[in-house]
Motif scaffolding. Structure first.
Motif, PDB file in Angstrom:
ATOM      1  N   THR A  93       2.626  -2.942  -6.333  1.00 53.73           N
ATOM      2  CA  THR A  93       1.789  -1.816  -5.962  1.00 53.73           C
ATOM      3  C   THR A  93       1.180  -1.236  -7.226  1.00 53.73           C
ATOM      4  N   GLU A 147       0.823  -1.206   0.000  1.00 51.80           N
ATOM      5  CA  GLU A 147       0.000   0.000   0.000  1.00 51.80           C
ATOM      6  C   GLU A 147       0.859   1.259   0.000  1.00 51.80           C
ATOM      7  N   ARG A 148       1.937   1.247   0.796  1.00 55.77           N
ATOM      8  CA  ARG A 148       2.800   2.425   0.897  1.00 55.77           C
ATOM      9  C   ARG A 148       4.265   1.999   0.941  1.00 55.77           C
ATOM     10  N   PHE A 199       2.365  11.631  -5.531  1.00 63.67           N
ATOM     11  CA  PHE A 199       2.498  10.665  -4.445  1.00 63.67           C
ATOM     12  C   PHE A 199       3.766   9.830  -4.601  1.00 63.67           C
ATOM     13  N   ALA A 200       4.172   9.569  -5.855  1.00 63.49           N
ATOM     14  CA  ALA A 200       5.389   8.793  -6.086  1.00 63.49           C
ATOM     15  C   ALA A 200       6.616   9.574  -5.626  1.00 63.49           C
ATOM     16  N   SER A 201       6.663  10.852  -5.971  1.00 63.81           N
ATOM     17  CA  SER A 201       7.773  11.692  -5.521  1.00 63.81           C
ATOM     18  C   SER A 201       7.806  11.783  -4.004  1.00 63.81           C
ATOM     19  N   GLU A 202       6.636  11.912  -3.373  1.00 62.36           N
ATOM     20  CA  GLU A 202       6.574  12.000  -1.920  1.00 62.36           C
ATOM     21  C   GLU A 202       7.101  10.722  -1.266  1.00 62.36           C
ATOM     22  N   ALA A 203       6.782   9.582  -1.882  1.00 59.87           N
ATOM     23  CA  ALA A 203       7.240   8.306  -1.323  1.00 59.87           C
ATOM     24  C   ALA A 203       8.760   8.213  -1.345  1.00 59.87           C
ATOM     25  N   ARG A 254       3.361   5.160  -3.794  1.00 57.68           N
ATOM     26  CA  ARG A 254       2.866   6.224  -2.931  1.00 57.68           C
ATOM     27  C   ARG A 254       3.475   6.070  -1.550  1.00 57.68           C
ATOM     28  N   ARG A 297       0.292   1.947  -7.790  1.00 58.51           N
ATOM     29  CA  ARG A 297       1.110   3.138  -8.035  1.00 58.51           C
ATOM     30  C   ARG A 297       1.957   3.377  -6.806  1.00 58.51           C
ATOM     31  N   TRP A 314       3.250  12.137 -11.054  1.00 58.82           N
ATOM     32  CA  TRP A 314       2.405  11.583 -10.004  1.00 58.82           C
ATOM     33  C   TRP A 314       3.018  11.976  -8.668  1.00 58.82           C
TER      34      TRP A 314
END
Length: 281
Positions: free
Chosen positions: A277, A5-6, A34-38, A281, A279, A32
């Motif tokens: 996953t 999930e994360r 959320f991908a950069s944030e991850a 995130r 995507r 995307w």
């Protein structure tokens, strides 16, 4: 294999991430976030992120492209491109080059002393992509490839990807032309994914930042079977598979992954990710 999930669930298990770009961080049109944030979160916890891409461009050009698309520069430490590692192949071959690709990729040759020449004067072919990938197909290059094959020229492919997503469309890449040349019996030379040179370069980049690296604590992230998946597994790396990429049509309906179809798809391609996953995130 379980769904992830994360990314934060795996952060403590790895020191380095080698992350694909197109299909994981953006789709060629939009980033995307959320991908950069991850990835930024992984770096905040002491991890190192090296972007590993089959782009035929040099790393600075890719960095500029990512900035325009909106990928957060805090998401990564270094970029290693197929274009950068391909320069060694170009330097080791003839200086008389027959070039296939758009003019925007000509920076690949800077400082190498090569000369673009006509087909009958060339000692090597260098391909970065189609001249017009919005409207052409790889098959349209067959007549030219047959003529080049008669001269028995080596074919250097600067982008081994067969296709990439651009928005909602699938766009052919240099790898699709290289595959046709190989079917004609021609010699193809490739350094990008799934081949080892780009992974060695990425590992060296990570080692420059953090010292010696335990390969068992390196995670590769990607969405492409013939490139990201095969390359990571051949190099002995753990893999996180991103399902919402170029293969999504094989097991996704109305944005929902059919897990039984996904499992069958991965088994068919001998893919063994540690997690998957939809995507990042």
């Amino acid at each position: 294999m379980k769904r992830l999930e994360r990314l934060a669930e795996l952060n403590a298990e790895y020191d380095v991430i080698l992350c694909d770009v197109w299909g994981v961080l953006h789709n060629g049109v939009e980033a995307w976030p959320f991908a950069s944030e991850a990835l930024a979160g992984f770096r905040d916890q002491g991890g190192t992120v090296v972007l590993i891409t089959n782009s035929p461009r040099r790393r600075q050009s890719v960095a500029e492209q990512l900035d325009v698309i909106g990928v957060d520069p805090e998401a990564f430490d270094r970029i290693v491109t197929s274009g950068d590692v391909t320069r060694d192949l170009i330097a080791a071959n003839s200086k008389s080059v027959y070039f296939i690709g758009p003019d925007r990729d000509l920076t690949l040759f800077e400082g190498l002393g090569v000369t673009r020449v006509a087909m009958d004067e060339a000692g090597v072919i260098v391909c970065t992509g189609l001249f017009d990938d919005e409207n052409e197909t790889a098959e349209q290059y067959l007549p030219v490839l047959k003529d080049l094959r008669k001269s028995n020229l080596p074919f250097i492919c600067a982008n081994p990807d067969l296709i990439v997503e651009r928005g909602e469309r699938l766009i052919p890449c240099a790898g699709s032309i290289a595959a046709l040349y190989e079917k004609l019996g021609g010699l193809t030379l490739v350094s990008g994914k799934p081949h080892a040179p780009i992974y060695r370069a990425a590992m060296e980049a990570a080692a420059q930042l953090r010292g010696a690296i335990d390969k068992s604590r390196v995670l590769a992230i990607g969405d492409g079977m013939p490139t990201d998946v095969k390359g990571a597994q051949d190099f002995g790396l753990d893999l996180l598979y991103v399902s919402d990429g170029i293969h999504a049509r094989d097991y996704t309906r109305q944005a929902v992954v059919d897990e039984s179809k996904l499992t069958a798809f991965l088994t068919q391609h001998n893919a063994r990710p540690v997690r998957w996953t939809q995507r990042l995130r």
